[in-house]
Design a protein around this motif. Structure first.
Motif, PDB file in Angstrom:
ATOM      1  N   LEU A   1       2.283   6.488  -3.536  1.00  0.00           N
ATOM      2  CA  LEU A   1       1.582   6.395  -4.821  1.00  0.00           C
ATOM      3  C   LEU A   1       0.109   6.751  -4.688  1.00  0.00           C
ATOM      4  O   LEU A   1      -0.526   7.137  -5.671  1.00  0.00           O
ATOM      5  CB  LEU A   1       1.708   4.966  -5.359  1.00  0.00           C
TER       6      LEU A   1
ATOM      7  N   HIS B   1       5.893   1.852   6.084  1.00  0.00           N
ATOM      8  CA  HIS B   1       4.908   2.505   5.213  1.00  0.00           C
ATOM      9  C   HIS B   1       3.854   1.503   4.735  1.00  0.00           C
ATOM     10  O   HIS B   1       2.654   1.776   4.779  1.00  0.00           O
ATOM     11  CB  HIS B   1       5.640   3.154   4.028  1.00  0.00           C
TER      12      HIS B   1
ATOM     13  N   HIS C   1      -0.176   1.024   5.575  1.00  0.00           N
ATOM     14  CA  HIS C   1      -1.256   0.935   4.575  1.00  0.00           C
ATOM     15  C   HIS C   1      -2.236  -0.173   4.935  1.00  0.00           C
ATOM     16  O   HIS C   1      -3.455   0.005   4.867  1.00  0.00           O
ATOM     17  CB  HIS C   1      -0.687   0.614   3.188  1.00  0.00           C
TER      18      HIS C   1
HETATM   19 NI    NI Z   1       2.004   4.329  -0.003  1.00  0.00          NI
END
Ligand code: NI
Length: 162
Positions: free
Chosen positions: A91, A132, A136
């Motif tokens: 995103l 993932h 982050h």
């Molecule tokens: Ni991401």
């Protein structure tokens, strides 16, 4: 609750190592509620790390389609096994996806919203999402695993954003 704006590269908050949560207080509970609403605001979203909404704390929410949301506070990967190639989007890097290597199975641990320690052994999309999101929280974005940004392609229907 509120739908929060999602930070995108090159926003520096995505490059900071997020801080550990010391106490799961009302501000953390509100953050998680807002993150869940933000995650479910679009059907293609699978997970969200707090720094993607501008909060540099080790909190993530993962929402695999048709499964209950997983909330992990101070998550860490304790074991990785195997390797496979996956197509991944984020995103915070809108409109593109790339192929990277991820583990086949992942064991992660962290705390839930009540402070209870939970341990998850995962494969498939959940394993990918755990790697993932924990990336982050360490300031790592999936494009860091590409050899070149030229390896990205435009997102297509069915691609996922984590
Ligand atoms: Ni991401």
């Amino acid at each position: 609750m509120a739908i929060l704006p999602i930070r995108t590269l090159p926003d520096p908050v995505l490059r900071q190592k997020a801080k550990r949560v010391r106490t799961i207080d009302n501000s953390i509970k509100k953050l998680v509620a807002d993150m869940r609403e933000t995650l479910h605001a679009d059907a293609g979203r699978v997970g969200l790390a707090a720094n993607q909404v501008g909060v540099s704390l080790r909190v993530t929410v993962i929402g695999i389609p048709d499964e209950e949301d997983i909330i992990l506070i101070n998550p860490q990967i304790v074991r990785r096994k195997g390797e496979r190639q996956v197509t991944e989007g984020c995103l915070s890097v809108p409109d593109y996806v790339g192929q990277i290597n991820r583990a086949e199975t992942v064991t992660a641990k962290g705390r839930d919203l009540s402070g209870k320690e939970i341990r998850i052994k995962a494969e498939g999309l959940l394993a990918q999402a755990l790697e993932h999101e924990i990336d982050h929280l360490n300031g790592v974005v999936y494009v860091d695993h590409l050899e070149s940004m030229d390896d990205l392609r435009k997102i297509e229907p069915g691609d996922i954003e984590i």
